[in-house]
Design a protein around this motif. Structure first.
Motif, mmCIF file in Angstrom:
data_model
loop_
_atom_site.group_PDB
_atom_site.id
_atom_site.type_symbol
_atom_site.label_atom_id
_atom_site.label_comp_id
_atom_site.label_asym_id
_atom_site.label_seq_id
_atom_site.Cartn_x
_atom_site.Cartn_y
_atom_site.Cartn_z
ATOM 1 N N LYS A 1 -7.132 7.732 -5.024
ATOM 2 C CA LYS A 1 -6.959 7.237 -3.650
ATOM 3 C C LYS A 1 -8.531 6.746 -3.389
ATOM 4 O O LYS A 1 -8.686 6.091 -2.602
ATOM 5 C CB LYS A 1 -6.442 8.138 -2.720
ATOM 6 C CG LYS A 1 -4.878 8.408 -2.836
ATOM 7 C CD LYS A 1 -4.318 8.961 -1.762
ATOM 8 C CE LYS A 1 -2.625 8.835 -1.479
ATOM 9 N NZ LYS A 1 -2.083 9.397 -0.667
ATOM 10 N N SER B 1 -7.160 1.049 -6.747
ATOM 11 C CA SER B 1 -6.078 1.614 -6.883
ATOM 12 C C SER B 1 -4.498 0.940 -6.135
ATOM 13 O O SER B 1 -3.553 0.990 -6.401
ATOM 14 C CB SER B 1 -5.971 3.156 -6.824
ATOM 15 O OG SER B 1 -6.075 3.536 -5.357
ATOM 16 N N SER C 1 -6.671 12.601 -5.512
ATOM 17 C CA SER C 1 -7.823 12.323 -4.771
ATOM 18 C C SER C 1 -8.773 11.210 -5.446
ATOM 19 O O SER C 1 -9.417 10.386 -4.843
ATOM 20 C CB SER C 1 -8.667 13.568 -4.513
ATOM 21 O OG SER C 1 -8.857 14.134 -5.774
ATOM 22 N N SER D 1 0.951 3.881 -2.912
ATOM 23 C CA SER D 1 0.730 5.333 -2.612
ATOM 24 C C SER D 1 1.812 6.172 -3.422
ATOM 25 O O SER D 1 1.780 7.423 -3.601
ATOM 26 C CB SER D 1 0.676 5.496 -1.318
ATOM 27 O OG SER D 1 0.295 6.998 -0.882
ATOM 28 N N ASN E 1 0.693 -1.336 0.117
ATOM 29 C CA ASN E 1 -0.201 -0.090 -0.286
ATOM 30 C C ASN E 1 0.885 1.366 -0.029
ATOM 31 O O ASN E 1 0.564 2.232 -0.499
ATOM 32 C CB ASN E 1 -0.821 0.106 1.110
ATOM 33 C CG ASN E 1 -2.093 -0.937 1.093
ATOM 34 O OD1 ASN E 1 -2.518 -1.384 -0.021
ATOM 35 N ND2 ASN E 1 -2.528 -1.298 2.179
#
Length: 182
Positions: free
Chosen positions: A49, A54, A46, A28, A24
């Motif tokens: 996420k 994703s 935005s 990110s 994760n």
């Protein structure tokens, strides 16, 4: 004996947690790196996420997620315009109805172009995906131009906001496709 079971459980739990956490965090980072190459970083981050798929996506998957955001925008705008068309039928405003219908059609074409880009991305034909997204980004201009053809008609602010939204989403998609190196 109890201690060894506890240690085994602890090691398995920690390794599973660490792999999940690393994946994760790594994704990110991928989202942030990918979005840095787009015109609208905040919109990109935005949107990506907020999608539950994703964390498992690669760059192509992130592009697909953003294309689907664009498709949802085009569909919502088409639906909004269709509802406005009914309002103008009731008011017997045939010119406005005609222009609003043309705009609704343009957003339908934008959706179709984005749908084509999904197929292109799946086939790794990134140049075609890029062209289809560019077409989708341009369809709202035709809507604005339809209003300009008739001096008495004012381009509604609500449509202008939706136009800007779709253009920004498409710009983000184009930036992500650039990362795919076509």
């Amino acid at each position: 004996m109890g201690f060894s079971w506890f240690m085994l459980f602890f090691i398995l739990f920690f390794s599973t947690f660490n792999q999940t956490y690393s994946a994760n965090v790594g994704n990110s980072d991928l989202i942030q790196q990918t979005c840095k190459n787009t015109k609208y970083y905040e919109l990109c981050v935005s949107s990506l996420k907020s999608d539950s798929s994703s964390p498992r996506a690669d760059t192509k998957g992130l592009a697909l997620i953003m294309v689907k955001v664009g498709m949802a925008n085009a569909t919502a705008t088409n639906s909004y315009l269709s509802s406005q068309m009914l309002k103008h039928v009731i008011n017997n405003d045939t010119l406005m109805k005609k222009v609003v219908k043309e705009c609704a059609d343009k957003y339908g074409f934008a959706y179709d172009s984005l749908k084509e880009s999904v197929e292109d991305l799946g086939a790794e034909m990134y140049d075609y995906a890029y062209l289809h997204v560019m077409a989708a980004e341009d369809y709202p201009n035709a809507c604005r131009d339809a209003f300009k053809r008739y001096p008495g008609l004012v381009y509604p602010p609500e449509i202008a906001v939706r136009e800007d939204g779709l253009k920004r989403i498409c710009d983000v998609v184009l930036g992500i496709i650039d990362n795919l190196g076509f």
